[in-house]
Design a protein around this motif. Sequence first.
Motif, PDB file in Angstrom:
ATOM      1  N   UNK A  99      81.800  55.024   9.491  1.00  0.00           N
ATOM      2  CA  UNK A  99      82.353  56.060   8.606  1.00  0.00           C
ATOM      3  C   UNK A  99      81.330  57.156   8.331  1.00  0.00           C
ATOM      4  N   UNK A 100      80.057  56.797   8.283  1.00  0.00           N
ATOM      5  CA  UNK A 100      79.022  57.792   8.002  1.00  0.00           C
ATOM      6  C   UNK A 100      78.981  58.868   9.082  1.00  0.00           C
ATOM      7  N   UNK A 101      79.112  58.461  10.352  1.00  0.00           N
ATOM      8  CA  UNK A 101      79.116  59.446  11.441  1.00  0.00           C
ATOM      9  C   UNK A 101      80.351  60.323  11.374  1.00  0.00           C
ATOM     10  N   UNK A 102      81.511  59.725  11.168  1.00  0.00           N
ATOM     11  CA  UNK A 102      82.749  60.509  11.128  1.00  0.00           C
ATOM     12  C   UNK A 102      82.768  61.485   9.956  1.00  0.00           C
ATOM     13  N   UNK A 103      82.260  61.041   8.811  1.00  0.00           N
ATOM     14  CA  UNK A 103      82.182  61.955   7.678  1.00  0.00           C
ATOM     15  C   UNK A 103      81.145  63.038   7.922  1.00  0.00           C
ATOM     16  N   UNK A 157      90.123  62.875   7.380  1.00  0.00           N
ATOM     17  CA  UNK A 157      89.695  63.003   8.772  1.00  0.00           C
ATOM     18  C   UNK A 157      88.794  61.851   9.185  1.00  0.00           C
ATOM     19  N   UNK A 158      87.769  61.595   8.369  1.00  0.00           N
ATOM     20  CA  UNK A 158      86.820  60.541   8.724  1.00  0.00           C
ATOM     21  C   UNK A 158      87.413  59.148   8.647  1.00  0.00           C
ATOM     22  N   UNK A 159      88.190  58.878   7.601  1.00  0.00           N
ATOM     23  CA  UNK A 159      88.770  57.544   7.429  1.00  0.00           C
ATOM     24  C   UNK A 159      89.809  57.260   8.503  1.00  0.00           C
ATOM     25  N   UNK A 160      90.612  58.260   8.878  1.00  0.00           N
ATOM     26  CA  UNK A 160      91.633  58.052   9.907  1.00  0.00           C
ATOM     27  C   UNK A 160      91.000  57.635  11.230  1.00  0.00           C
ATOM     28  N   UNK A 161      89.964  58.343  11.645  1.00  0.00           N
ATOM     29  CA  UNK A 161      89.307  58.014  12.910  1.00  0.00           C
ATOM     30  C   UNK A 161      88.641  56.647  12.849  1.00  0.00           C
ATOM     31  N   UNK A 162      87.955  56.362  11.740  1.00  0.00           N
ATOM     32  CA  UNK A 162      87.271  55.076  11.602  1.00  0.00           C
ATOM     33  C   UNK A 162      88.259  53.924  11.554  1.00  0.00           C
ATOM     34  N   UNK A 163      89.313  54.054  10.766  1.00  0.00           N
ATOM     35  CA  UNK A 163      90.255  52.952  10.586  1.00  0.00           C
ATOM     36  C   UNK A 163      90.997  52.622  11.877  1.00  0.00           C
ATOM     37  N   UNK A 207      95.025  55.171  22.113  1.00  0.00           N
ATOM     38  CA  UNK A 207      94.653  55.469  20.722  1.00  0.00           C
ATOM     39  C   UNK A 207      93.333  56.215  20.666  1.00  0.00           C
ATOM     40  N   UNK A 208      92.362  55.802  21.490  1.00  0.00           N
ATOM     41  CA  UNK A 208      91.067  56.476  21.509  1.00  0.00           C
ATOM     42  C   UNK A 208      91.214  57.939  21.903  1.00  0.00           C
ATOM     43  N   UNK A 209      92.067  58.221  22.864  1.00  0.00           N
ATOM     44  CA  UNK A 209      92.281  59.597  23.289  1.00  0.00           C
ATOM     45  C   UNK A 209      93.051  60.390  22.235  1.00  0.00           C
ATOM     46  N   UNK A 210      94.075  59.768  21.658  1.00  0.00           N
ATOM     47  CA  UNK A 210      94.910  60.468  20.681  1.00  0.00           C
ATOM     48  C   UNK A 210      94.125  60.778  19.418  1.00  0.00           C
ATOM     49  N   UNK A 211      93.326  59.835  18.955  1.00  0.00           N
ATOM     50  CA  UNK A 211      92.565  60.058  17.729  1.00  0.00           C
ATOM     51  C   UNK A 211      91.529  61.167  17.889  1.00  0.00           C
ATOM     52  N   UNK A 212      90.920  61.251  19.062  1.00  0.00           N
ATOM     53  CA  UNK A 212      89.991  62.359  19.302  1.00  0.00           C
ATOM     54  C   UNK A 212      90.734  63.693  19.262  1.00  0.00           C
ATOM     55  N   UNK A 213      91.921  63.722  19.858  1.00  0.00           N
ATOM     56  CA  UNK A 213      92.714  64.956  19.857  1.00  0.00           C
ATOM     57  C   UNK A 213      93.199  65.307  18.454  1.00  0.00           C
ATOM     58  N   UNK A 214      93.645  64.292  17.691  1.00  0.00           N
ATOM     59  CA  UNK A 214      94.150  64.545  16.339  1.00  0.00           C
ATOM     60  C   UNK A 214      93.037  65.070  15.439  1.00  0.00           C
ATOM     61  N   UNK A 215      91.833  64.543  15.579  1.00  0.00           N
ATOM     62  CA  UNK A 215      90.702  65.002  14.771  1.00  0.00           C
ATOM     63  C   UNK A 215      90.465  66.496  14.984  1.00  0.00           C
TER      64      UNK A 215
END
Length: 227
Positions: A99-103, A157-163, A207-215
């Motif tokens: 979470x620290x990196x995503x935030x 943004x950060x929590x969605x990618x991490x979770x 999911x890995x591809x979609x989450x990168x795009x959604x971010x």
Amino acid sequence: MALNFFDQFMSPTHLGIPLIAIALSLPWVLYPSPSDRWLNNRLITLQAWFMNRFTQQLLLPLNPGGHKWALILTSLMVFLLSINLLGLLPYTFTPTTQLSLNMGLAVPFWLATVIIGMRNQPTAALGHLLPEGTPVLLIPVLIVIETISLFIRPLALGVRLTANLTAGHLLIQLIATAAFVMLPTMTTLALLTATVLFLLTLLEVAVAMIQAYVFVLLLSLYLQENV
């Protein structure tokens, strides 16, 4: 053997030195550099085509002022996509499960969009806090709610990618452990579980591809509101 299922999300270290820097810098080594030749090979051509199509699709709703973000948003997309997919390989570490990196990625980009909006069009940026036609009695309440929702954006943004990535990795490890345990005694059930694991792995790649795009897409939408 891991002490628990969450040990896979611990940052690896060697001689007390965190190796997360290598995990963050390794994806850039895998991409070929464009050459000065008139004709490039198929890999470089495919890479350039993908980046051009992604940039065109992402920046299509934005006005010309937002096109200055093309390089940084495309680089962010390639970076997140690479480390998300590389994290699915065995004996690898996924930095985006932290979470620290995503935030650390979400907060500066979100803050940059807010600062741009306050600098270029402060009236319109502040106008988002109060919808038009709001009753007078609801004005203070709506301003507070919209302000809270504005500051929750980087957290979401950060929590969605991490979770999403953490849940996928945990589910894969749970099913893989179950298949390994059942293999000596219940071979047929273990094979069925392995089939489910294979399908889940394909889903996790998506999911890995979609989450990168959604971010990156949400960042572009925040930018669209402020340019």
